[in-house]
Design an enzyme around this catalytic site. Structure first.
Site, PDB file in Angstrom:
ATOM      1  CB  SER A   1      -4.550  -6.350   4.446  1.00  0.00           C
ATOM      2  OG  SER A   1      -4.459  -5.000   4.520  1.00  0.00           O
TER       3      SER A   1
ATOM      4  NE  ARG B   1      -2.772  -7.832  -4.690  1.00  0.00           N
ATOM      5  CZ  ARG B   1      -4.178  -8.329  -3.766  1.00  0.00           C
ATOM      6  NH1 ARG B   1      -3.452  -8.036  -2.943  1.00  0.00           N
ATOM      7  NH2 ARG B   1      -4.823  -8.287  -3.680  1.00  0.00           N
TER       8      ARG B   1
ATOM      9  CE  LYS C   1     -14.294  -7.403   2.987  1.00  0.00           C
ATOM     10  NZ  LYS C   1     -12.900  -6.952   2.013  1.00  0.00           N
TER      11      LYS C   1
ATOM     12  CG  HIS D   1      -1.943  -0.762   1.414  1.00  0.00           C
ATOM     13  ND1 HIS D   1      -2.313  -1.657   2.077  1.00  0.00           N
ATOM     14  CD2 HIS D   1      -3.113  -1.055   0.646  1.00  0.00           C
ATOM     15  CE1 HIS D   1      -3.351  -2.605   2.150  1.00  0.00           C
ATOM     16  NE2 HIS D   1      -3.383  -2.603   1.152  1.00  0.00           N
TER      17      HIS D   1
END
Length: 169
Positions: free
Chosen positions: A137, A100, A51, A27
């Site tokens: 994460s 990514r 979440k 990040h």
């Protein structure tokens, strides 16, 4: 370049959204690169009520502020709602997203097209540094939870916070 309603130069502004639970070196790489391209980068912790995060939104904001302070042009806050609404409310024309892998592109392209269709906001894709191409994460939390060494994956202050939160030494 000046805007019709401003007395100074127009600032180039972008937003880097995410859950950042916690912020990783991946990040940070994208935020650093965005901060070199834009005058102001808004790092926005997007709130998802469904979440349950390891860190509270306020804790995430504080960690992000600590690790981005050196850039000098990063503003950090939380937002609950559509990202394009955040952008419209603050007159931010661009979203910066790190990619990514090809699998990220499929999803992010759909989001970029939807966001542009809803509001005209553009999305800039920055390929993640190969060093962090595998990093998320979720993966960091999982490895940390099992006592694995994540010191090269997160900033020191985040490592400290994770170690404390997970009760690992």
């Amino acid at each position: 370049m000046t805007g019709p309603e401003s007395e100074g130069p127009l600032l180039r502004r972008a937003v880097c959204p995410g859950s950042f639970d916690p912020i990783t070196n991946g990040h940070l790489d994208i935020i650093a690169r965005a901060s070199a391209l834009y005058d102001v980068v808004h790092v926005v912790v997007m709130i998802n009520q469904s979440k349950k995060g390891l860190f509270t939104v306020d804790e995430r904001i504080e960690l992000i502020r600590e690790v981005t302070a050196e850039f000098g042009n990063v503003q950090v806050e939380a937002y609950h709602g559509l990202l394009v609404d955040y952008c419209k409310q603050r007159d931010i024309p661009a979203i910066v997203k790190g990619l990514r892998a090809v699998s990220d592109f499929d999803y992010e392209l759909q989001m970029a097209q939807m966001n542009n269709g809803l509001s005209g906001v553009e999305t800039l894709f920055i390929p993640t540094s190969p060093t962090y191409s595998f990093l998320s994460s979720s993966l960091v939390k999982e490895v940390a939870n099992w006592g694995g060494d994540i010191s090269h994956l997160v900033p020191p202050v985040v490592l400290e916070a994770l170690t404390e939160r997970l009760g690992k030494d």
